[in-house]
Motif scaffolding. Structure first.
Motif, short mmCIF file in Angstrom:
data_model
loop_
_atom_site.label_atom_id
_atom_site.label_comp_id
_atom_site.label_asym_id
_atom_site.label_seq_id
_atom_site.Cartn_x
_atom_site.Cartn_y
_atom_site.Cartn_z
N ASP A 173 12.89 -4.92 12.82
CA ASP A 173 13.17 -6.00 11.85
C ASP A 173 13.52 -7.35 12.51
O ASP A 173 14.38 -8.08 12.02
CB ASP A 173 14.29 -5.57 10.88
N TYR A 259 23.57 -9.51 8.46
CA TYR A 259 23.11 -8.52 7.50
C TYR A 259 24.14 -8.28 6.40
O TYR A 259 23.84 -7.70 5.38
CB TYR A 259 22.79 -7.21 8.23
N THR B 157 26.67 -8.51 11.72
CA THR B 157 25.54 -7.57 11.80
C THR B 157 26.06 -6.22 12.29
O THR B 157 26.80 -6.17 13.27
CB THR B 157 24.49 -8.11 12.80
N THR B 161 22.18 -1.94 13.97
CA THR B 161 21.00 -2.81 13.93
C THR B 161 20.75 -3.45 15.29
O THR B 161 19.62 -3.50 15.78
CB THR B 161 21.22 -3.92 12.87
N ARG B 165 17.54 -2.90 17.94
CA ARG B 165 16.74 -4.01 18.45
C ARG B 165 16.70 -4.02 19.98
O ARG B 165 15.66 -4.28 20.58
CB ARG B 165 17.28 -5.33 17.91
#
Lengths: 268, 268
Positions: A173, A259, B157, B161, B165
């Motif tokens: 993402d 997020y 965040t 996540t 990444r």
């Protein structure tokens, strides 16, 4: 610092990014470095951008594809004790000339070895506003969160490597910035990239298309991933593909900072 | 274009990146915009950087963490018909203030709806030389090929996540730029990131550490992924992790332009 360049006895080698094209987005340091140099090397189109700074200098113009020739010439000129800069558009440090020039310089210095009579030139990379910075600013704020920058040119990189990077970036993402999306000789890569991205990202994902950023003929459009191929895209286009949180907000492409922000937006 | 701003009757809202800190790396357009504005909003440290441009202006200074407050103030000022800019360091479009400002502006315009008596302000995002451009230029040429930009801050965040990444970027052999590697309150994230990267990338991978780029107290070091944690790293440090092809060439960190280049290097 101008003085530092001009007093440099053992040659000076600068790799200079001129920014997107408009003079008011070119760093004053870039202007100063060009002015301080005796020799300027570059591709014709980039040199035209700074034509007013070149009077009285030795100027070496070359064609776009002759990167190695330009880089070698600049290195040899600096090793001969002169002050030289090699210019390119955007940021010379992002898919630019900096790597090739420093690699050739290192090669020449390695060859000369410890018996070198020549001294090392002073080296400077002058950063610039690159296509990704320029495109983002014209679209709004798409790069507020993690992003991946991928060139679709398979001239020097196997397509399989590019394909893996596209897949990895979309799976995790990232916002994705595409450089070199297409050219007269490379047509299918963008279509294939779109197909790969659609496997994991929604058809309605906002996509920003910026052509000739801050130059004559500038165009800016925010479209969707699904309809990406309906628009004119060429080698002067930078493409920004939103992540799952990117939205169009009053004509601007905006990616939230985090997020969690989506839940707290009402508090702003 | 200065005239265009000053003749703007319905308010003007600019989000301006000041570049890394040195005045000669700040775009002339940024200077011009600040000069044309009646109101300037920013964090104390950024405003000090342009103190000489602020005479006679209404200046709103705020603390670093109060981003939403600064953004709201700037939007309201523009909606009231004034010329205002909100400044930040680097590029306001990369992990910067642009997203928050445009989001709040859209929110206010949506609220006002079609019955709005106020007209929309002219909006401009002025791009700047960001930390990634600045760090790359001081290291040599690490960003010659595809790269991923990841913030290690998990304030907004989820770490999961960020972890995904990092793993995706290292698996696909991106050069990786880390923003916000650590702070006084966040210590373990960098150590965990290093551990993740070492699962798929060699211990000897060159890593560039750039602290206070083009500012007082600048430091630049090229180290290895294995020994990354032996060096002083703080919130003013940008970290660039090489891909599998990145090498140290005569004190510079250089990533080749392509994957085939390694074989032809002798021809340069």
């Amino acid at each position: 610092m101008m003085q530092e360049i001009e007093q440099c006895q053992s040659g000076y080698l600068a790799i200079v990014g001129l920014g997107p094209g408009r003079r008011d987005l070119m760093a004053p340091r870039a202007v100063q470095v060009v002015q301080a140099c005796e020799v300027v090397v570059g591709y014709r189109l980039y040199l035209e951008q700074i034509g007013d700074l070149l009077e009285g200098k030795a100027v070496h113009v070359s064609e776009l594809t002759r990167e190695a020739e330009r880089a070698t010439l600049a290195v040899q000129t600096a090793l001969a004790g002169l002050r030289v800069c090699i210019v390119s558009s955007g940021d010379a440090g992002i898919y630019g000339m900096a790597g090739l020039v420093l690699d050739i310089l290192a090669h020449k210095l390695d060859e000369a070895g410890t018996t070198a009579t020549q001294r090392e030139p002073l080296v400077e990379v002058v950063p610039g506003i690159s296509a990704l910075n320029a495109a983002a600013s014209l679209l709004g704020a798409p790069l507020m969160h993690d992003f991946a920058v991928i060139s679709l040119s398979d001239l020097l990189t196997p397509w399989e490597t590019i394909r893996q990077r596209l897949s990895a970036a979309v799976a995790a993402d990232f916002v994705i910035v595409l450089y070199n999306p297409t050219s007269r000789k490379r047509r299918w890569q963008l279509s294939e990239a779109r197909r790969l991205l659609l496997e994991q990202r929604g058809a309605e994902t906002p996509v920003g298309l910026v052509r000739n950023a801050y130059r004559t003929g500038q165009s800016v459009a925010i479209v969707t991933l699904e309809h990406l191929l309906d628009y004119e895209i060429d080698m002067f286009t930078t493409i920004v593909i939103g992540n799952s949180c990117t939205r169009v907000r009053q004509k601007h492409m905006v990616t939230p900072r985090g997020y969690k922000q989506r839940e707290t937006k009402g508090n702003l």
